[in-house]
Design a protein around this motif. Structure first.
Motif, PDB file in Angstrom:
ATOM      1  N   ALA A  13       0.834  -1.207   0.000  1.00 15.28           N
ATOM      2  CA  ALA A  13       0.000   0.000   0.000  1.00 15.28           C
ATOM      3  C   ALA A  13       0.866   1.253   0.000  1.00 15.28           C
ATOM      4  O   ALA A  13       0.584   2.219  -0.723  1.00 15.28           O
ATOM      5  CB  ALA A  13      -0.931  -0.001   1.218  1.00 15.28           C
ATOM      6  N   LEU A  16       2.464   1.675  -3.489  1.00 16.41           N
ATOM      7  CA  LEU A  16       1.490   2.194  -4.443  1.00 16.41           C
ATOM      8  C   LEU A  16       1.241   3.686  -4.218  1.00 16.41           C
ATOM      9  O   LEU A  16       1.180   4.467  -5.167  1.00 16.41           O
ATOM     10  CB  LEU A  16       0.174   1.421  -4.340  1.00 16.41           C
ATOM     11  N   ALA A  17       1.123   4.073  -2.950  1.00 18.27           N
ATOM     12  CA  ALA A  17       0.912   5.491  -2.626  1.00 18.27           C
ATOM     13  C   ALA A  17       2.116   6.323  -3.055  1.00 18.27           C
ATOM     14  O   ALA A  17       1.967   7.430  -3.570  1.00 18.27           O
ATOM     15  CB  ALA A  17       0.649   5.660  -1.135  1.00 18.27           C
ATOM     16  N   ASN A  30       7.681   3.227   3.300  1.00 18.71           N
ATOM     17  CA  ASN A  30       6.500   2.709   2.608  1.00 18.71           C
ATOM     18  C   ASN A  30       5.699   1.789   3.520  1.00 18.71           C
ATOM     19  O   ASN A  30       4.474   1.872   3.581  1.00 18.71           O
ATOM     20  CB  ASN A  30       6.893   1.932   1.347  1.00 18.71           C
ATOM     21  N   GLY A  34       1.992   2.676   4.885  1.00 19.37           N
ATOM     22  CA  GLY A  34       0.878   1.781   4.575  1.00 19.37           C
ATOM     23  C   GLY A  34       0.154   1.297   5.815  1.00 19.37           C
ATOM     24  O   GLY A  34      -1.075   1.315   5.880  1.00 19.37           O
ATOM     25  N   LEU A  63      -5.978  -3.333   1.957  1.00 23.31           N
ATOM     26  CA  LEU A  63      -5.023  -2.788   1.002  1.00 23.31           C
ATOM     27  C   LEU A  63      -5.486  -1.416   0.506  1.00 23.31           C
ATOM     28  O   LEU A  63      -4.698  -0.474   0.465  1.00 23.31           O
ATOM     29  CB  LEU A  63      -4.840  -3.743  -0.181  1.00 23.31           C
ATOM     30  N   PHE A  67      -3.682   2.125   1.246  1.00 18.02           N
ATOM     31  CA  PHE A  67      -3.269   2.966   0.123  1.00 18.02           C
ATOM     32  C   PHE A  67      -3.810   4.387   0.265  1.00 18.02           C
ATOM     33  O   PHE A  67      -3.061   5.360   0.171  1.00 18.02           O
ATOM     34  CB  PHE A  67      -3.743   2.340  -1.190  1.00 18.02           C
ATOM     35  N   CYS A  71      -1.647   7.771   1.087  1.00 16.58           N
ATOM     36  CA  CYS A  71      -1.709   8.958   0.218  1.00 16.58           C
ATOM     37  C   CYS A  71      -2.065  10.201   1.027  1.00 16.58           C
ATOM     38  O   CYS A  71      -1.464  11.267   0.836  1.00 16.58           O
ATOM     39  CB  CYS A  71      -2.731   8.751  -0.893  1.00 16.58           C
TER      40      CYS A  71
END
Length: 82
Positions: A13, A16-17, A30, A34, A63, A67, A71
């Motif tokens: 997550a 991806l962010a 990360n 997440g 997830l 994410f 963000c």
């Protein structure tokens, strides 16, 4: 969710962010983003009555929550840093 699963899902997550928000935080950050993002957003959703509660196993919702939460944390960090 178990610790190992939380680390893997949190890392995914957060990664991806990081890609979506175009930041360069590193693997450890990360994972932290997440996991913390999922916890914070889950808490906010539960307080507003929109959350379903935490499950014991991996779920796609965890997830997505991680994410979106990651963000939001990156966005807030950028606002404070300015």
């Amino acid at each position: 969710m178990g610790w190992l699963a939380a680390i893997v899902v949190g890392g995914l997550a957060g990664w991806l962010a990081e890609k979506v928000m175009k930041s360069d935080m590193g693997l450890l950050m990360n994972i932290i983003l997440g996991i913390v993002g999922a916890i914070v957003l889950s808490l906010v959703l539960q307080l507003t009555g929109l959350g379903a509660g935490a499950g014991a196993s991996f779920s796609f919702a965890y997830l997505i929550t991680g994410f979106v939460g990651a963000c939001l944390l990156i966005f807030i960090f950028r606002l404070v840093r300015r």
